[in-house]
Design an enzyme around this catalytic site. Structure first.
Site, PDB file in Angstrom:
ATOM      1  N   TYR A  72     -23.924 -38.552  22.708  1.00 47.25           N
ATOM      2  CA  TYR A  72     -23.661 -38.168  21.318  1.00 47.25           C
ATOM      3  C   TYR A  72     -23.801 -36.738  20.977  1.00 47.25           C
ATOM      4  O   TYR A  72     -24.561 -36.077  21.639  1.00 47.25           O
ATOM      5  CB  TYR A  72     -24.673 -39.027  20.140  1.00 47.25           C
ATOM      6  CG  TYR A  72     -24.459 -40.341  20.196  1.00 47.25           C
ATOM      7  CD1 TYR A  72     -23.891 -41.146  19.478  1.00 47.25           C
ATOM      8  CD2 TYR A  72     -25.462 -41.179  21.105  1.00 47.25           C
ATOM      9  CE1 TYR A  72     -23.804 -42.420  19.456  1.00 47.25           C
ATOM     10  CE2 TYR A  72     -25.607 -42.415  21.177  1.00 47.25           C
ATOM     11  CZ  TYR A  72     -24.682 -42.968  20.444  1.00 47.25           C
ATOM     12  OH  TYR A  72     -24.817 -44.537  20.313  1.00 47.25           O
ATOM     13  N   ARG A 120     -30.329 -41.348  14.450  1.00 46.27           N
ATOM     14  CA  ARG A 120     -30.918 -40.950  13.114  1.00 46.27           C
ATOM     15  C   ARG A 120     -32.384 -40.878  13.326  1.00 46.27           C
ATOM     16  O   ARG A 120     -33.078 -39.984  12.669  1.00 46.27           O
ATOM     17  CB  ARG A 120     -30.602 -42.120  12.179  1.00 46.27           C
ATOM     18  CG  ARG A 120     -29.262 -42.024  11.756  1.00 46.27           C
ATOM     19  CD  ARG A 120     -28.711 -43.193  10.590  1.00 46.27           C
ATOM     20  NE  ARG A 120     -28.881 -44.428  11.355  1.00 46.27           N
ATOM     21  CZ  ARG A 120     -29.279 -45.476  10.976  1.00 46.27           C
ATOM     22  NH1 ARG A 120     -30.022 -45.603   9.945  1.00 46.27           N
ATOM     23  NH2 ARG A 120     -28.956 -46.721  11.615  1.00 46.27           N
TER      24      ARG A 120
END
Length: 297
Positions: free
Chosen positions: A69, A175
């Site tokens: 990511y 997150r």
């Protein structure tokens, strides 16, 4: 249009759930037999591998579930969802910067335990956590084992925002990682952007946008242009095994083949013409079918 069988790597747009993408493609491809691996948050963009037709059975059999990511972290803010789409829970002055961030990143790498966030698709007692979170409920969760293979610092796109590249195992919540980075730095933190650039064997370079895919499907070009990848793509790390017609018949009928001259292990099985049959295993000289992905006829 004849339904294709294979894997379609999609560049998921922001604001769409992974389910939204499947719903849109069901109409375009004329089939409800679709699946995906690795849910992306609505805010996130990037690699979403969509499995079509017979390929849906391959989603859970992938050999490589690792992800990469590019994430942007905003310091000085904490929300209930762990990203900027949520409700603000805390703000604070930012007393650290680029140097402090780069110094702590190695501490977050390696094998770790991570608690799934309340706003996630993880099911507890059959109910996704996000449904309980929307009701203001908190459900007891068990930390899960994950691995962060590496974190690279990519720069600062805005004041108090920093972008990193994260290579990690299946089940990692970026997150949560953003919040953990904030905890180490001593400031609240949340995710302001997320883009998945790699999911298993699929990369962003193989992906196409939804408008591109829908236009190609309407023209009947999805398979002709090579965008739908073969089912065996997810099994490329396995050695290939080409079998004769007699052994092929055994595999198609679920019968073992004894005294087979191959080393023990799992294989991608192909017939004599090179057509992919499915997965097979050899143990003690006995060849058995594991899963077929071809028509028995």
């Amino acid at each position: 249009m004849q339904m294709p069988n294979g894997i379609l790597p999609v560049d998921k747009p922001a604001g769409w759930t992974s389910f939204d993408v499947l719903a849109k493609l069901r109409g375009a491809l004329g089939t409800r037999k679709l699946g995906h691996s690795g849910t992306l948050d609505p805010m996130a963009t990037g690699v979403l591998a969509v499995f079509i037709g017979k390929a849906t059975a391959a989603a859970d059999r992938q050999l490589d579930h690792d992800k990469t990511y590019e994430a942007t972290i905003r310091l000085g803010l904490r929300t209930d969802t762990g990203d900027v789409t949520g409700t603000t829970l805390e703000t604070a002055p930012v007393t650290v910067g680029e140097q402090e961030l780069q110094a702590v990143l190695p501490q977050l790498c390696g094998d770790r335990m991570q608690l799934p966030p309340m706003y996630s698709a993880v099911k507890i007692n059959g109910q996704p956590l996000y449904k309980a979170a929307r009701k203001g409920q908190t459900v007891e969760r068990t930390p899960r084992s994950i691995t962060i293979y590496g974190i690279d610092y990519l720069g600062s796109p805005a004041p108090d925002e920093y972008t990193i590249r994260v290579a990690c195992s299946k089940g990692t919540y970026i997150r949560v990682l953003a919040e953990e980075i904030g905890e180490v730095l001593g400031v609240p933190a949340t995710l302001s952007a997320l883009r998945r650039t790699q999911a298993g064997v699929f990369s962003l370079a193989q992906c196409h946008t939804l408008p591109e895919i829908l236009a190609a499907a309407e023209r009947g070009e999805l398979e002709a242009n090579g965008w739908v990848l073969p089912i065996e793509t997810v099994f490329t790390p396995l050695p290939a095994l080409r079998v004769n017609d007699g052994v092929k018949a055994h595999l198609l009928n679920g019968c073992p083949t004894s005294h087979y001259a191959a080393a023990d292990g799992r294989y991608r099985a192909y017939d004599s013409a090179g057509a992919f049959l499915g997965l097979a295993t050899v143990e003690g000289g006995v060849l058995k079918v594991e899963k077929l992905f071809c028509e028995r006829g």
